[in-house]
Design a protein around this motif. Structure first.
Motif, PDB file in Angstrom:
ATOM      1  N   PHE B  69       1.729   0.491   6.821  1.00 20.58           N
ATOM      2  CA  PHE B  69       3.098   0.213   7.245  1.00 20.58           C
ATOM      3  C   PHE B  69       3.087  -0.724   8.466  1.00 20.58           C
ATOM      4  O   PHE B  69       3.836  -1.703   8.536  1.00 20.58           O
ATOM      5  N   LEU B  73       4.730  -4.468   8.711  1.00 21.29           N
ATOM      6  CA  LEU B  73       5.736  -4.834   9.715  1.00 21.29           C
ATOM      7  C   LEU B  73       5.294  -6.051  10.523  1.00 21.29           C
ATOM      8  O   LEU B  73       6.086  -6.953  10.793  1.00 21.29           O
ATOM      9  N   ALA B  76       5.645  -9.196   8.454  1.00 20.35           N
ATOM     10  CA  ALA B  76       7.037  -9.633   8.337  1.00 20.35           C
ATOM     11  C   ALA B  76       7.497 -10.269   9.645  1.00 20.35           C
ATOM     12  O   ALA B  76       8.070 -11.367   9.655  1.00 20.35           O
ATOM     13  N   SER B  77       7.216  -9.599  10.772  1.00 15.97           N
ATOM     14  CA  SER B  77       7.787 -10.114  12.016  1.00 15.97           C
ATOM     15  C   SER B  77       7.074 -11.375  12.475  1.00 15.97           C
ATOM     16  O   SER B  77       7.710 -12.275  13.026  1.00 15.97           O
ATOM     17  N   LEU B  80       8.360 -14.251  10.440  1.00 20.71           N
ATOM     18  CA  LEU B  80       9.722 -14.578  10.878  1.00 20.71           C
ATOM     19  C   LEU B  80       9.694 -15.373  12.179  1.00 20.71           C
ATOM     20  O   LEU B  80      10.319 -16.428  12.296  1.00 20.71           O
ATOM     21  N   GLN B  83       8.439 -18.924  11.821  1.00 18.17           N
ATOM     22  CA  GLN B  83       9.420 -19.802  11.167  1.00 18.17           C
ATOM     23  C   GLN B  83      10.522 -20.181  12.153  1.00 18.17           C
ATOM     24  O   GLN B  83      10.941 -21.338  12.225  1.00 18.17           O
ATOM     25  N   LEU B  84      10.989 -19.188  12.952  1.00 20.60           N
ATOM     26  CA  LEU B  84      12.071 -19.467  13.902  1.00 20.60           C
ATOM     27  C   LEU B  84      11.616 -20.465  14.964  1.00 20.60           C
ATOM     28  O   LEU B  84      12.360 -21.391  15.317  1.00 20.60           O
ATOM     29  N   ARG B  92      14.875 -29.469  17.842  1.00 23.18           N
ATOM     30  CA  ARG B  92      14.913 -30.103  19.162  1.00 23.18           C
ATOM     31  C   ARG B  92      14.095 -31.392  19.177  1.00 23.18           C
ATOM     32  O   ARG B  92      13.908 -31.993  20.227  1.00 23.18           O
TER      33      ARG B  92
END
Lengths: 316, 100
Positions: B69, B73, B76-77, B80, B83-84, B92
Protein backbone atom coordinates in the motif's frame (compact mmCIF):
# COMPACT_ATOMS: atom_id res chain seq x y z
CA UNK A 1 13.93 -0.04 22.28
CA UNK A 2 13.76 -2.95 19.84
CA UNK A 3 16.35 -5.69 19.62
CA UNK A 4 17.63 -4.34 16.32
CA UNK A 5 18.70 -1.10 18.04
CA UNK A 6 22.39 -1.99 18.10
CA UNK A 7 22.67 -3.21 14.52
CA UNK A 8 21.03 0.03 13.34
CA UNK A 9 23.67 2.36 14.75
CA UNK A 10 25.06 3.43 11.33
CA UNK A 11 21.54 4.50 10.38
CA UNK A 12 21.09 6.40 13.65
CA UNK A 13 24.51 8.00 13.32
CA UNK A 14 23.72 9.18 9.78
CA UNK A 15 20.42 10.59 11.01
CA UNK A 16 22.10 12.35 13.94
CA UNK A 17 24.63 13.96 11.57
CA UNK A 18 22.12 14.81 8.84
CA UNK A 19 19.68 16.66 11.13
CA UNK A 20 22.04 19.43 12.30
CA UNK A 21 23.59 19.64 8.80
CA UNK A 22 20.20 20.26 7.18
CA UNK A 23 19.22 22.67 9.96
CA UNK A 24 22.42 24.61 9.32
CA UNK A 25 21.79 24.79 5.56
CA UNK A 26 18.25 25.95 6.32
CA UNK A 27 19.41 28.81 8.53
CA UNK A 28 22.29 29.76 6.24
CA UNK A 29 20.23 29.43 3.03
CA UNK A 30 19.83 32.35 0.68
CA UNK A 31 16.41 31.86 -0.92
CA UNK A 32 12.97 31.24 0.58
CA UNK A 33 12.41 28.37 -1.83
CA UNK A 34 15.55 26.58 -0.66
CA UNK A 35 14.63 27.16 2.99
CA UNK A 36 11.15 25.67 2.52
CA UNK A 37 12.43 22.56 0.73
CA UNK A 38 15.01 22.06 3.49
CA UNK A 39 12.37 22.65 6.18
CA UNK A 40 10.24 19.82 4.78
CA UNK A 41 13.28 17.50 4.51
CA UNK A 42 14.23 18.37 8.07
CA UNK A 43 10.72 17.56 9.28
CA UNK A 44 10.68 14.18 7.53
CA UNK A 45 14.06 13.21 9.00
CA UNK A 46 12.92 14.47 12.42
CA UNK A 47 9.88 12.23 12.32
CA UNK A 48 12.12 9.28 11.38
CA UNK A 49 14.30 10.19 14.37
CA UNK A 50 11.24 10.18 16.66
CA UNK A 51 10.32 6.76 15.25
CA UNK A 52 13.82 5.51 16.08
CA UNK A 53 13.29 6.78 19.64
CA UNK A 54 10.04 4.73 19.84
CA UNK A 55 8.00 7.94 20.14
CA UNK A 56 5.53 7.03 17.38
CA UNK A 57 2.92 9.58 18.53
CA UNK A 58 5.40 12.43 18.28
CA UNK A 59 6.59 11.12 14.90
CA UNK A 60 3.03 11.11 13.55
CA UNK A 61 2.36 14.66 14.74
CA UNK A 62 5.70 15.85 13.34
CA UNK A 63 5.01 14.24 9.97
CA UNK A 64 1.36 15.31 9.76
CA UNK A 65 1.28 18.77 11.34
CA UNK A 66 4.89 19.90 11.75
CA UNK A 67 5.90 18.91 8.23
CA UNK A 68 2.81 18.12 6.16
CA UNK A 69 0.40 20.93 6.95
CA UNK A 70 3.09 23.50 7.81
CA UNK A 71 5.11 22.66 4.68
CA UNK A 72 2.02 23.04 2.50
CA UNK A 73 1.25 26.38 4.20
CA UNK A 74 4.80 27.59 3.57
CA UNK A 75 4.64 26.58 -0.10
CA UNK A 76 1.31 28.31 -0.54
CA UNK A 77 2.67 31.45 1.19
CA UNK A 78 5.68 31.32 -1.14
CA UNK A 79 3.40 31.17 -4.17
CA UNK A 80 1.53 34.17 -2.73
CA UNK A 81 4.74 36.06 -2.05
CA UNK A 82 6.16 35.38 -5.52
CA UNK A 83 3.37 37.30 -7.20
CA UNK A 84 3.78 40.34 -4.93
CA UNK A 85 7.36 40.54 -3.74
CA UNK A 86 10.41 40.31 -5.95
CA UNK A 87 11.48 36.70 -5.63
CA UNK A 88 15.24 37.11 -5.85
CA UNK A 89 17.70 36.01 -3.19
CA UNK A 90 17.13 37.30 0.33
CA UNK A 91 18.93 40.55 1.15
CA UNK A 92 22.41 39.89 2.55
CA UNK A 93 22.38 39.51 6.30
CA UNK A 94 24.95 40.51 8.82
CA UNK A 95 27.35 37.56 8.76
CA UNK A 96 27.22 36.77 12.47
CA UNK A 97 23.46 36.06 12.56
CA UNK A 98 23.82 32.30 11.78
CA UNK A 99 26.67 32.08 14.28
CA UNK A 100 24.66 33.71 17.04
CA UNK A 101 21.78 31.42 16.26
CA UNK A 102 24.05 28.37 16.09
CA UNK A 103 25.58 29.27 19.45
CA UNK A 104 22.12 29.48 21.01
CA UNK A 105 21.13 26.10 19.54
CA UNK A 106 24.35 24.42 20.65
CA UNK A 107 24.04 25.77 24.20
CA UNK A 108 20.40 24.62 24.26
CA UNK A 109 21.45 21.13 23.12
CA UNK A 110 24.20 20.99 25.73
CA UNK A 111 21.71 22.03 28.44
CA UNK A 112 19.30 19.27 27.31
CA UNK A 113 22.13 16.72 27.32
CA UNK A 114 23.05 17.82 30.84
CA UNK A 115 19.43 17.36 31.99
CA UNK A 116 19.29 13.84 30.51
CA UNK A 117 22.63 12.86 32.06
CA UNK A 118 21.78 14.40 35.42
CA UNK A 119 18.46 12.55 35.64
CA UNK A 120 20.40 9.31 36.12
CA UNK A 121 18.94 6.00 35.01
CA UNK A 122 16.60 7.54 32.42
CA UNK A 123 13.48 6.45 34.28
CA UNK A 124 12.84 9.87 35.73
CA UNK A 125 9.64 11.59 34.73
CA UNK A 126 6.03 10.73 35.28
CA UNK A 127 5.82 7.41 33.43
CA UNK A 128 5.36 5.42 36.66
CA UNK A 129 2.50 7.61 37.87
CA UNK A 130 0.86 7.36 34.43
CA UNK A 131 1.22 3.57 34.38
CA UNK A 132 -0.34 3.36 37.86
CA UNK A 133 -3.35 5.47 36.87
CA UNK A 134 -3.96 3.86 33.45
CA UNK A 135 -6.79 1.65 34.76
CA UNK A 136 -8.85 4.74 35.65
CA UNK A 137 -8.26 6.55 32.35
CA UNK A 138 -10.73 4.61 30.18
CA UNK A 139 -8.16 4.08 27.40
CA UNK A 140 -5.18 1.75 27.09
CA UNK A 141 -2.69 4.00 25.26
CA UNK A 142 -0.68 6.12 27.73
CA UNK A 143 -0.24 9.09 25.37
CA UNK A 144 -3.99 9.37 24.77
CA UNK A 145 -4.63 9.00 28.51
CA UNK A 146 -2.25 11.87 29.25
CA UNK A 147 -3.50 14.13 26.44
CA UNK A 148 -7.25 13.72 26.92
CA UNK A 149 -7.59 12.71 30.55
CA UNK A 150 -4.72 13.38 32.96
CA UNK A 151 -3.65 16.62 31.30
CA UNK A 152 -6.88 17.31 29.45
CA UNK A 153 -6.82 21.06 30.16
CA UNK A 154 -3.66 21.31 28.04
CA UNK A 155 -5.41 19.81 25.01
CA UNK A 156 -8.58 21.80 25.72
CA UNK A 157 -6.64 25.07 25.58
CA UNK A 158 -4.76 23.92 22.46
CA UNK A 159 -7.97 23.33 20.55
CA UNK A 160 -9.20 26.75 21.73
CA UNK A 161 -5.98 28.34 20.43
CA UNK A 162 -6.43 26.61 17.04
CA UNK A 163 -10.05 27.78 16.85
CA UNK A 164 -9.06 31.39 17.61
CA UNK A 165 -6.28 31.18 14.99
CA UNK A 166 -8.74 29.99 12.35
CA UNK A 167 -11.14 32.80 13.23
CA UNK A 168 -8.25 35.27 12.97
CA UNK A 169 -7.39 33.98 9.50
CA UNK A 170 -11.00 34.27 8.38
CA UNK A 171 -11.39 37.79 9.73
CA UNK A 172 -8.28 38.96 7.84
CA UNK A 173 -9.63 37.78 4.50
CA UNK A 174 -11.13 39.99 1.87
CA UNK A 175 -14.92 39.66 1.73
CA UNK A 176 -14.69 38.74 -1.94
CA UNK A 177 -12.25 35.97 -1.21
CA UNK A 178 -12.21 32.89 -3.36
CA UNK A 179 -13.64 32.28 -6.81
CA UNK A 180 -17.24 33.31 -7.25
CA UNK A 181 -19.87 30.62 -7.41
CA UNK A 182 -20.43 29.22 -10.86
CA UNK A 183 -17.16 30.60 -12.17
CA UNK A 184 -15.37 28.16 -14.46
CA UNK A 185 -12.15 26.98 -12.84
CA UNK A 186 -9.08 25.54 -14.51
CA UNK A 187 -8.87 21.77 -14.15
CA UNK A 188 -6.06 19.27 -14.51
CA UNK A 189 -6.88 15.71 -15.50
CA UNK A 190 -3.78 14.18 -13.95
CA UNK A 191 -4.32 16.01 -10.67
CA UNK A 192 -7.97 15.03 -10.55
CA UNK A 193 -7.42 11.34 -11.20
CA UNK A 194 -4.60 11.02 -8.67
CA UNK A 195 -6.62 13.00 -6.11
CA UNK A 196 -9.48 10.55 -6.67
CA UNK A 197 -7.05 7.80 -5.66
CA UNK A 198 -5.32 9.58 -2.76
CA UNK A 199 -8.28 11.15 -0.97
CA UNK A 200 -10.16 7.90 -0.17
CA UNK A 201 -6.89 6.38 1.08
CA UNK A 202 -6.28 9.47 3.19
CA UNK A 203 -9.75 9.32 4.72
CA UNK A 204 -9.25 5.61 5.47
CA UNK A 205 -5.95 6.38 7.20
CA UNK A 206 -7.56 9.23 9.17
CA UNK A 207 -10.37 6.93 10.31
CA UNK A 208 -7.83 4.34 11.40
CA UNK A 209 -5.83 6.97 13.33
CA UNK A 210 -8.88 8.11 15.35
CA UNK A 211 -9.91 4.54 16.07
CA UNK A 212 -6.37 3.51 17.00
CA UNK A 213 -5.99 6.47 19.38
CA UNK A 214 -7.47 4.60 22.35
CA UNK A 215 -4.97 1.75 22.30
CA UNK A 216 -2.10 2.63 19.96
CA UNK A 217 -0.36 5.70 18.49
CA UNK A 218 -2.88 7.91 16.73
CA UNK A 219 -5.56 10.39 17.68
CA UNK A 220 -7.50 13.49 16.77
CA UNK A 221 -4.64 15.80 15.83
CA UNK A 222 -2.97 13.33 13.47
CA UNK A 223 -6.27 12.30 11.88
CA UNK A 224 -7.36 15.93 11.55
CA UNK A 225 -4.09 16.78 9.81
CA UNK A 226 -4.57 13.90 7.33
CA UNK A 227 -8.13 14.99 6.54
CA UNK A 228 -6.97 18.59 6.12
CA UNK A 229 -4.29 17.30 3.72
CA UNK A 230 -7.03 15.60 1.67
CA UNK A 231 -9.08 18.81 1.72
CA UNK A 232 -6.08 20.84 0.49
CA UNK A 233 -5.58 18.35 -2.37
CA UNK A 234 -9.25 18.74 -3.28
CA UNK A 235 -8.90 22.54 -3.11
CA UNK A 236 -5.84 22.43 -5.38
CA UNK A 237 -7.69 20.20 -7.84
CA UNK A 238 -10.67 22.60 -7.72
CA UNK A 239 -12.96 19.80 -6.64
CA UNK A 240 -14.23 21.71 -3.60
CA UNK A 241 -14.62 25.41 -2.79
CA UNK A 242 -12.68 26.95 0.07
CA UNK A 243 -14.92 26.81 3.15
CA UNK A 244 -16.82 30.02 3.86
CA UNK A 245 -18.11 30.90 7.30
CA UNK A 246 -21.53 29.41 6.68
CA UNK A 247 -23.61 27.81 9.43
CA UNK A 248 -22.40 24.21 8.74
CA UNK A 249 -18.78 25.41 8.77
CA UNK A 250 -19.32 27.21 12.08
CA UNK A 251 -20.94 24.09 13.53
CA UNK A 252 -18.01 21.90 12.41
CA UNK A 253 -15.45 24.42 13.67
CA UNK A 254 -16.91 24.66 17.14
CA UNK A 255 -18.07 21.03 17.49
CA UNK A 256 -14.84 19.68 19.01
CA UNK A 257 -14.00 22.54 21.40
CA UNK A 258 -17.67 22.82 22.47
CA UNK A 259 -17.95 19.11 23.24
CA UNK A 260 -14.65 19.29 25.09
CA UNK A 261 -15.88 22.17 27.26
CA UNK A 262 -19.15 20.32 27.92
CA UNK A 263 -17.37 17.09 28.89
CA UNK A 264 -14.85 18.98 31.00
CA UNK A 265 -17.57 20.93 32.79
CA UNK A 266 -20.04 18.08 33.32
CA UNK A 267 -18.24 16.67 36.39
CA UNK A 268 -18.68 20.07 38.09
CA UNK A 269 -22.44 19.40 38.29
CA UNK A 270 -21.71 16.20 40.20
CA UNK A 271 -19.48 18.14 42.61
CA UNK A 272 -16.28 16.72 41.12
CA UNK A 273 -13.42 18.78 39.72
CA UNK A 274 -13.09 20.06 36.19
CA UNK A 275 -12.21 17.33 33.63
CA UNK A 276 -12.73 14.49 36.13
CA UNK A 277 -14.48 11.98 33.87
CA UNK A 278 -16.15 9.09 35.70
CA UNK A 279 -13.95 5.99 35.23
CA UNK A 280 -16.63 3.86 33.54
CA UNK A 281 -17.67 6.26 30.77
CA UNK A 282 -14.18 7.75 30.38
CA UNK A 283 -13.25 5.64 27.37
CA UNK A 284 -16.51 6.25 25.53
CA UNK A 285 -16.42 10.01 26.17
CA UNK A 286 -12.82 10.18 25.03
CA UNK A 287 -13.60 8.36 21.77
CA UNK A 288 -16.59 10.59 20.94
CA UNK A 289 -14.52 13.62 21.88
CA UNK A 290 -11.68 12.48 19.60
CA UNK A 291 -14.14 12.09 16.71
CA UNK A 292 -15.53 15.60 17.22
CA UNK A 293 -12.05 17.09 17.65
CA UNK A 294 -10.90 15.38 14.44
CA UNK A 295 -13.67 17.07 12.47
CA UNK A 296 -12.99 20.48 14.00
CA UNK A 297 -9.21 20.27 13.61
CA UNK A 298 -9.59 19.20 9.97
CA UNK A 299 -11.81 22.21 9.18
CA UNK A 300 -9.62 24.62 11.19
CA UNK A 301 -6.46 23.52 9.38
CA UNK A 302 -8.22 23.70 6.01
CA UNK A 303 -9.29 27.29 6.73
CA UNK A 304 -5.63 28.30 7.00
CA UNK A 305 -5.17 27.67 3.27
CA UNK A 306 -5.90 30.56 0.98
CA UNK A 307 -7.97 29.66 -2.08
CA UNK A 308 -6.44 29.66 -5.54
CA UNK A 309 -5.82 33.02 -7.10
CA UNK A 310 -8.43 34.10 -9.59
CA UNK A 311 -8.31 36.75 -12.27
CA UNK A 312 -8.74 39.58 -9.75
CA UNK A 313 -5.68 38.43 -7.77
CA UNK A 314 -4.30 41.91 -7.16
CA UNK A 315 -3.06 43.41 -3.92
CA UNK A 316 -5.54 43.07 -1.07
CA UNK B 1 16.44 -18.82 6.05
CA UNK B 2 19.94 -17.83 4.98
CA UNK B 3 18.79 -17.80 1.34
CA UNK B 4 15.91 -15.49 2.26
CA UNK B 5 18.22 -13.10 4.12
CA UNK B 6 20.58 -13.03 1.13
CA UNK B 7 17.68 -12.39 -1.27
CA UNK B 8 16.46 -9.55 0.96
CA UNK B 9 19.95 -8.06 1.18
CA UNK B 10 20.40 -8.27 -2.60
CA UNK B 11 17.06 -6.52 -3.20
CA UNK B 12 17.89 -3.77 -0.67
CA UNK B 13 21.29 -3.16 -2.27
CA UNK B 14 19.65 -3.00 -5.71
CA UNK B 15 17.18 -0.46 -4.31
CA UNK B 16 20.00 1.63 -2.84
CA UNK B 17 21.78 1.53 -6.22
CA UNK B 18 18.75 2.95 -8.03
CA UNK B 19 18.26 5.66 -5.39
CA UNK B 20 21.90 6.61 -5.82
CA UNK B 21 21.57 6.69 -9.63
CA UNK B 22 18.47 8.85 -9.34
CA UNK B 23 20.32 11.28 -7.08
CA UNK B 24 23.29 11.46 -9.45
CA UNK B 25 20.85 12.15 -12.29
CA UNK B 26 19.14 14.87 -10.25
CA UNK B 27 22.48 16.57 -9.66
CA UNK B 28 24.02 16.09 -13.11
CA UNK B 29 21.21 16.35 -15.68
CA UNK B 30 20.87 19.65 -17.55
CA UNK B 31 17.24 20.78 -17.15
CA UNK B 32 14.15 20.34 -14.99
CA UNK B 33 12.52 17.74 -17.26
CA UNK B 34 15.47 15.35 -17.44
CA UNK B 35 16.05 15.78 -13.72
CA UNK B 36 12.44 14.89 -12.96
CA UNK B 37 12.81 11.90 -15.26
CA UNK B 38 15.88 10.72 -13.35
CA UNK B 39 14.50 11.22 -9.88
CA UNK B 40 11.02 9.75 -10.39
CA UNK B 41 11.94 6.77 -12.57
CA UNK B 42 14.99 5.70 -10.61
CA UNK B 43 13.54 6.39 -7.16
CA UNK B 44 10.29 4.57 -7.82
CA UNK B 45 12.22 1.54 -9.04
CA UNK B 46 14.58 1.83 -6.08
CA UNK B 47 11.66 2.05 -3.66
CA UNK B 48 10.13 -1.02 -5.37
CA UNK B 49 13.33 -2.97 -4.71
CA UNK B 50 13.50 -1.78 -1.09
CA UNK B 51 9.86 -2.71 -0.50
CA UNK B 52 10.44 -6.13 -2.12
CA UNK B 53 13.49 -6.63 0.08
CA UNK B 54 11.53 -5.83 3.23
CA UNK B 55 8.56 -7.94 2.03
CA UNK B 56 10.82 -11.00 2.01
CA UNK B 57 11.54 -10.41 5.71
CA UNK B 58 7.97 -9.48 6.69
CA UNK B 59 6.39 -11.75 9.29
CA UNK B 60 2.70 -11.21 8.68
CA UNK B 61 0.33 -10.75 5.78
CA UNK B 62 -0.88 -7.44 7.28
CA UNK B 63 2.64 -6.02 7.27
CA UNK B 64 3.05 -7.11 3.65
CA UNK B 65 -0.19 -5.42 2.61
CA UNK B 66 0.84 -2.21 4.39
CA UNK B 67 4.19 -2.22 2.56
CA UNK B 68 2.55 -2.73 -0.83
CA UNK B 69 0.00 0.00 0.00
CA UNK B 70 2.85 2.37 0.90
CA UNK B 71 4.57 1.67 -2.41
CA UNK B 72 1.37 2.28 -4.38
CA UNK B 73 0.75 5.60 -2.57
CA UNK B 74 4.30 6.81 -3.18
CA UNK B 75 4.06 5.82 -6.87
CA UNK B 76 0.82 7.77 -7.25
CA UNK B 77 1.99 10.87 -5.42
CA UNK B 78 5.45 11.07 -7.00
CA UNK B 79 4.07 10.68 -10.52
CA UNK B 80 1.52 13.39 -9.70
CA UNK B 81 4.03 15.83 -8.26
CA UNK B 82 6.54 15.33 -11.09
CA UNK B 83 3.80 15.97 -13.66
CA UNK B 84 2.69 19.12 -11.80
CA UNK B 85 6.25 20.43 -11.51
CA UNK B 86 6.95 19.74 -15.21
CA UNK B 87 3.71 21.38 -16.32
CA UNK B 88 4.34 24.45 -14.15
CA UNK B 89 7.91 24.71 -15.47
CA UNK B 90 6.67 24.40 -19.07
CA UNK B 91 3.95 27.02 -18.54
CA UNK B 92 6.52 29.41 -17.12
CA UNK B 93 8.67 28.92 -20.21
CA UNK B 94 11.45 26.56 -19.11
CA UNK B 95 13.02 25.40 -22.37
CA UNK B 96 13.67 21.66 -22.74
CA UNK B 97 17.38 20.97 -23.10
CA UNK B 98 18.67 19.93 -26.52
CA UNK B 99 22.17 18.54 -27.25
CA UNK B 100 23.41 21.22 -29.64
Amino acid sequence: MSESAWSAWPFDATLALALPAIAWRLVAGRTLHEAIVLFVSLGLLTSIAWTRLDAIDVALVEAGLGTGVTGALLVSSLAWAETRVSSGPLPPRRPFTPWTFGLLVVSGALYLAWIVLASGDGRAGLSEQVAAAMARSGVSHPVTAVLLNFRGYDTLLETAVLLVAALGVVSLRRPSYGPARGEALPRSNVLESVVALLVPSGLLIAGYLVWAGSHAPGGAFQAGAVIAGCAVLLLLANRIRAPRLSFPTRALLSMGPALFVALAGAPLLAHESLLEYPPVSGGRSIFVLELALTGSIAVILTMFFPPLETSDGGAP
Amino acid sequence: MIALHLLSAALLVAGAFFFLSGTVGLLRFPDVYTRLHAITKADNLGLGFVIAGVLVEAHSFRTMMKLVFTWALVLASSSLSSQLIAKRAFDRGAKPWSPT
